[in-house]
Design a protein around this motif. Structure first.
Motif: not given
Length: 239
Positions: A55-59, A74-77, A82-84
């Protein structure tokens, strides 16, 4: 074949045991960066783990690097609604994997600095500038330290592209300058790396005879000299 590549990368990480459960976007990004990640882990022996946030935040940014217990994370959110891939909106579809590869090479540049024990430290010969900064407000000092690291990481990414995809260097360098181009809202921001990107407008800025990060370091030093001279001029003008 793609799943096998990702599984191999993630098995090398202490954080994930398999590639099962990855989204299509996460798979695309890790596949695009597979050559960089393999180089970092197998050739450089960097202590790097791959973290996929459930999970994550839109920001949140889609790709970031953190440090914990002596290891790079190395973190993928990418599951935050949102639109990464908004950062790639101006890039033709066929070139997007290359830009993602450059972004991951940028993060590996951060990891390399951390693994060398020199995170936020200026190179030899620049200690005096760092001492002067210590007299400034702590927040300003932190901003300058972060900007230096971002400059090094950007140059690491470009050195990687010049080494692996020289025919595509101009496209990547142009895109990075557009991403880093200062605006009224971002003026003075910690990711303003234009002094370094301007020095590497072509791949000729890098010495192919040197190891990758030494190539980046040489251009980085030139940028540090230029930004240091500019800071001194600004202080003198304000007297």
């Amino acid at each position: 074949m793609i799943k096998r590549i990702l599984t191999s990368l993630l098995i090398l990480s202490s954080s994930l045991a398999s590639a099962a459960g990855l989204t299509d976007m996460e798979t695309r990004w890790l596949t695009a960066g597979s050559a960089v990640l393999t180089y970092a882990k197998k050739e450089l022996k960097l202590p790097i783990d791959i973290i996929v946030q459930p999970t994550g935040k839109p920001t949140d940014v889609p790709l970031a690097l953190g440090f914990q217990d002596g290891r790079c994370k190395l973190v993928l959110t990418m599951r935050n609604g949102s639109n990464p891939e908004e950062i790639l909106a101006s890039v033709p579809e066929a070139q997007r994997p290359l830009m993602i590869e450059a972004m991951i090479a940028h993060e590996i540049g951060h990891c390399w600095r951390y693994a060398q024990g020199v995170w936020h430290a200026p190179p030899a010969g620049f200690e005096e500038n760092a001492g002067e900064a210590a007299h400034d407000h702590a927040q300003l000092q932190e901003l300058e330290e972060t900007r230096r690291e971002e400059g090094f990481a950007d140059l690491s990414a470009l050195a990687w592209v010049q080494q692996r995809h020289p025919e595509q260097y101009a496209a990547v360098a142009d895109w990075m300058r557009k991403v880093r181009e200062p605006s009224a809202a971002s003026a003075g921001a910690s990711h303003s790396t234009m002094p370094w990107l301007q020095l590497a407008q072509t791949g000729a800025a890098f010495d192919a005879e040197l190891p990758l990060f030494e190539q980046a370091s040489n251009v980085w030093r030139q940028g540090l000299m230029a930004t240091g001279e500019q800071a001194v001029s600004q202080r003198l003008a304000g007297r």
